[in-house]
Scaffold this active site. Sequence first.
Site, PDB file in Angstrom:
ATOM      1  N   CYS A   2      39.453  -1.801  36.860  1.00 57.65           N
ATOM      2  CA  CYS A   2      40.736  -1.011  37.015  1.00 57.65           C
ATOM      3  C   CYS A   2      41.909  -1.664  36.161  1.00 57.65           C
ATOM      4  O   CYS A   2      41.853  -2.642  35.700  1.00 57.65           O
ATOM      5  CB  CYS A   2      41.151  -0.729  38.357  1.00 57.65           C
ATOM      6  SG  CYS A   2      39.885  -0.366  39.583  1.00 57.65           S
ATOM      7  N   ARG A  27      39.416  -0.212  30.783  1.00 52.85           N
ATOM      8  CA  ARG A  27      39.226  -1.010  32.167  1.00 52.85           C
ATOM      9  C   ARG A  27      38.359  -0.172  33.039  1.00 52.85           C
ATOM     10  O   ARG A  27      37.982  -0.701  34.066  1.00 52.85           O
ATOM     11  CB  ARG A  27      40.238  -1.562  32.568  1.00 52.85           C
ATOM     12  CG  ARG A  27      41.103  -2.444  31.565  1.00 52.85           C
ATOM     13  CD  ARG A  27      42.366  -3.055  32.132  1.00 52.85           C
ATOM     14  NE  ARG A  27      42.075  -3.791  33.207  1.00 52.85           N
ATOM     15  CZ  ARG A  27      41.878  -5.348  33.095  1.00 52.85           C
ATOM     16  NH1 ARG A  27      41.605  -5.826  32.024  1.00 52.85           N
ATOM     17  NH2 ARG A  27      41.392  -5.785  34.161  1.00 52.85           N
ATOM     18  N   TRP A  75      38.062   2.092  38.197  1.00 50.18           N
ATOM     19  CA  TRP A  75      36.444   1.848  38.126  1.00 50.18           C
ATOM     20  C   TRP A  75      36.033   1.651  39.681  1.00 50.18           C
ATOM     21  O   TRP A  75      36.407   0.637  40.039  1.00 50.18           O
ATOM     22  CB  TRP A  75      36.125   0.580  37.195  1.00 50.18           C
ATOM     23  CG  TRP A  75      34.722   0.665  36.791  1.00 50.18           C
ATOM     24  CD1 TRP A  75      34.145   1.379  35.916  1.00 50.18           C
ATOM     25  CD2 TRP A  75      33.811  -0.330  37.260  1.00 50.18           C
ATOM     26  NE1 TRP A  75      32.653   0.853  35.773  1.00 50.18           N
ATOM     27  CE2 TRP A  75      32.712  -0.184  36.748  1.00 50.18           C
ATOM     28  CE3 TRP A  75      34.048  -1.276  38.415  1.00 50.18           C
ATOM     29  CZ2 TRP A  75      31.649  -1.013  37.102  1.00 50.18           C
ATOM     30  CZ3 TRP A  75      33.000  -2.053  38.645  1.00 50.18           C
ATOM     31  CH2 TRP A  75      31.767  -2.022  37.929  1.00 50.18           C
ATOM     32  N   ASN A  99      44.031  -3.793  41.430  1.00 47.17           N
ATOM     33  CA  ASN A  99      42.747  -4.042  40.859  1.00 47.17           C
ATOM     34  C   ASN A  99      42.136  -5.379  41.408  1.00 47.17           C
ATOM     35  O   ASN A  99      42.709  -6.364  41.608  1.00 47.17           O
ATOM     36  CB  ASN A  99      42.988  -4.477  39.190  1.00 47.17           C
ATOM     37  CG  ASN A  99      42.190  -5.025  38.451  1.00 47.17           C
ATOM     38  OD1 ASN A  99      41.053  -4.758  38.725  1.00 47.17           O
ATOM     39  ND2 ASN A  99      42.300  -5.867  37.424  1.00 47.17           N
ATOM     40  N   GLY A 100      40.597  -5.163  41.604  1.00 39.44           N
ATOM     41  CA  GLY A 100      40.052  -6.314  42.317  1.00 39.44           C
ATOM     42  C   GLY A 100      39.289  -5.941  43.680  1.00 39.44           C
ATOM     43  O   GLY A 100      39.101  -4.732  43.605  1.00 39.44           O
ATOM     44  N   GLU A 482      20.935  -8.117  21.406  1.00 39.96           N
ATOM     45  CA  GLU A 482      22.436  -7.509  21.281  1.00 39.96           C
ATOM     46  C   GLU A 482      22.147  -5.989  20.992  1.00 39.96           C
ATOM     47  O   GLU A 482      22.829  -5.038  21.205  1.00 39.96           O
ATOM     48  CB  GLU A 482      22.990  -8.179  20.273  1.00 39.96           C
ATOM     49  CG  GLU A 482      24.523  -7.674  19.825  1.00 39.96           C
ATOM     50  CD  GLU A 482      25.406  -7.405  21.143  1.00 39.96           C
ATOM     51  OE1 GLU A 482      25.037  -7.968  22.256  1.00 39.96           O
ATOM     52  OE2 GLU A 482      26.345  -6.667  21.282  1.00 39.96           O
ATOM     53  N   LYS A 486      23.478  -2.661  22.860  1.00 36.26           N
ATOM     54  CA  LYS A 486      24.274  -1.594  22.150  1.00 36.26           C
ATOM     55  C   LYS A 486      23.941  -0.325  22.394  1.00 36.26           C
ATOM     56  O   LYS A 486      24.371   0.615  22.832  1.00 36.26           O
ATOM     57  CB  LYS A 486      24.450  -1.794  20.681  1.00 36.26           C
ATOM     58  CG  LYS A 486      25.493  -3.018  20.250  1.00 36.26           C
ATOM     59  CD  LYS A 486      26.803  -2.891  20.594  1.00 36.26           C
ATOM     60  CE  LYS A 486      27.034  -3.242  21.769  1.00 36.26           C
ATOM     61  NZ  LYS A 486      27.828  -4.657  22.143  1.00 36.26           N
ATOM     62  N   GLU A 489      23.846   0.837  26.154  1.00 35.81           N
ATOM     63  CA  GLU A 489      25.334   1.066  26.526  1.00 35.81           C
ATOM     64  C   GLU A 489      26.015   2.436  26.010  1.00 35.81           C
ATOM     65  O   GLU A 489      26.471   3.127  26.949  1.00 35.81           O
ATOM     66  CB  GLU A 489      26.096  -0.019  25.789  1.00 35.81           C
ATOM     67  CG  GLU A 489      26.248  -1.160  26.586  1.00 35.81           C
ATOM     68  CD  GLU A 489      27.193  -2.280  25.881  1.00 35.81           C
ATOM     69  OE1 GLU A 489      27.938  -3.074  26.699  1.00 35.81           O
ATOM     70  OE2 GLU A 489      27.049  -2.455  24.571  1.00 35.81           O
ATOM     71  N   HIS A 505       2.007  -9.900  24.697  1.00 35.02           N
ATOM     72  CA  HIS A 505       1.635 -10.555  26.022  1.00 35.02           C
ATOM     73  C   HIS A 505       2.316  -9.301  27.019  1.00 35.02           C
ATOM     74  O   HIS A 505       2.624  -9.694  28.233  1.00 35.02           O
ATOM     75  CB  HIS A 505       2.580 -11.555  26.478  1.00 35.02           C
ATOM     76  CG  HIS A 505       1.888 -12.755  25.593  1.00 35.02           C
ATOM     77  ND1 HIS A 505       0.885 -13.228  25.583  1.00 35.02           N
ATOM     78  CD2 HIS A 505       2.475 -13.707  24.398  1.00 35.02           C
ATOM     79  CE1 HIS A 505       0.381 -14.203  24.768  1.00 35.02           C
ATOM     80  NE2 HIS A 505       1.541 -14.425  24.017  1.00 35.02           N
ATOM     81  N   LYS A 604      35.046  -2.158  29.945  1.00 35.98           N
ATOM     82  CA  LYS A 604      35.514  -3.093  28.974  1.00 35.98           C
ATOM     83  C   LYS A 604      35.423  -4.583  29.577  1.00 35.98           C
ATOM     84  O   LYS A 604      35.009  -5.459  29.096  1.00 35.98           O
ATOM     85  CB  LYS A 604      36.452  -2.819  27.923  1.00 35.98           C
ATOM     86  CG  LYS A 604      36.759  -3.803  27.039  1.00 35.98           C
ATOM     87  CD  LYS A 604      36.157  -3.309  25.615  1.00 35.98           C
ATOM     88  CE  LYS A 604      36.288  -4.471  24.664  1.00 35.98           C
ATOM     89  NZ  LYS A 604      34.871  -4.524  24.076  1.00 35.98           N
TER      90      LYS A 604
END
Length: 609
Positions: A2, A27, A75, A99-100, A482, A486, A489, A505, A604
């Site tokens: 948030c 955010r 969020w 926020n939190g 990575e 990407k 995401e 395997h 983010k």
Amino acid sequence: MCGIVGAVAKRNITPILIEGLRRLEYRGYDSAGVAVLATGNGIKRVRAAGKVAELENALELSPAHGHLGIAHTRWATHGKPAEHNAHPHLSERLAVVHNGIIENHNTLRKKLTDLGYTFTSDTDTEVVAHLLAHNYKQKQNLLCAFRTTLTELHGAYALGVIHQDEPDTLYCARMGSPLVIGEGSEERFIASDPLALLQVTDQFIYLDEGDHARLTLESREIWNKQNVPMEYAVLRYEHAAHSLDKGEYRHYMLKEIHEQPVAIANTLSGILGDDHVLTATLGPDAETRLKDIENIHIVACGTSYHAGLVASYWIEEQAGLPCQVEVASEFRYRQVAVPTNTLLITISQSGETADTLAALRHAKSQGYLSTLAICNVAGSSLVREADWRLLTQAGPEIGVASTKAFTTQLVALLWLTTALAQERGRANELIAANVRALRNLPALTAQTLELNGEIEALAASFANKHHALFLGRGTHYPIAMEGALKLKEISYIHAEAYAAGELKHGPLALVDEDMPVVSVAPSDSLLEKLKSNLQEVRARGGQLINFACERAELDNGEGITHIKMPWVYESVSPIIYTLPLQLLSYHVALVKGTDVDKPRNLAKSVTVE
Ligand code: G6P
């Protein structure tokens, strides 16, 4: 996560709040809202489900003007994304943004319901609004009521509060979630991130954990958790020179990918000597302190964790120090067996990731020699709380998928590896070669980004796939991880990375013509091993996309696509091979039509655990 913005000014603050929210959308972006107060009028609140643009539409239909206000982009954690759960939350004559996570919200909700308060949302935040209203009734003093309320909250919060009875005053507090105060000329602001306020000021005060503040046009009062008045320096924001718009680019992510040559050059600025690294970058006594280190532990989340994994190969091989890497969400909850003289390194773009910050705090009781934060934000909590800091100079990163922050983290980590090798008396040649490679890196980065067109052409055939495998070996195994992250995401294609030797395997069972296999194939000591793994894929009909060194001499043939990469010195190779994977995920996402800069369900800066 948030994002919070607040303002007290002589002018109408609604456009400032909205612009602030736009800049904080990274955010969270599932709903947004604003509450403003004009002297003599009540609080006007406007909220909307969806992105900030929806809130702007709502404000066109129902304008709000005022000199005092708070705003929020959400969020969702408690309660689905919907208008009734969007902040600000109201109680009687006050409004709150948060926020939190308030961990004791159930107990407080019951207490407040018993006292006759009616809840209109499913959020944890609404308890703060009613609790403050209740305490205000008891105390008849808003500051006292605010303080009492803070003592009753368990969990993490950054809070902004306005009340009709004090139409010129903005209250705020922080505990576990970031919050800064922005100083204008006879106006004051608060925000989760200075970025939100660069439109109006570049002067900031970074609150400490447990602080609360009362802001008016004329005054700024800050107190710590024990209500002791605090004085903090007003700091100029260091990234203010960076442009915050997309410029010629369609997305922030593409812009940030192309900013990498400059971001890398900025990160290296002033830290390289002719044939050695300038260890004093880490502080005046760095040489001695680096010599004392016998072990390294690295802790981070997401993309930053991948940077740590690459570094562990470098540190063990080049500096000869044992190095372990762990995700912060695991590390923070366990007793760590810490060998003597171990340095703890935390890596973070934002410096506010809740798990990484908690890991750093946890480390302080675990017997580490010292702690180092590698971070992109100078004033962040992580930087302030670590013993040492090594700043990357990527500039603000807005796209949720991290790009330039990652490559600059790798640059900082290779620099650190070289510093450790240097202080431990490793071969001068190795150190000089790393310095040369780092110095050439901005130009090589720019050259590699010229592959953009070729990679774009690949994207169409990739975009209709549902799964993909990424393979690499050595330092390029974390680069494959990575690359897979990407792709997941921003294109929502399920992607997994494997150390190429692990293919047989298990994952080989998945390989068929619908499963593209992306390989990262630099011309290094592991190339011949990787070639055998690629044969295993082709023998099962798998479609191969090789990002391979122009000198690699890989097999050609149907079902195999090569993107030829320039030859690079082994140490910096993981940095260069990251670039085409960023471009691949970007172009695949474009073809799929996803929201590249704000992929669904993600944010983010993850300031909740
Ligand atoms: C979020 C972001 C990632 C980032 C991770 C860690 O998940 O979407 O891009 O890698 O947080 O963030 P940090 O700021 O600590 O590097």
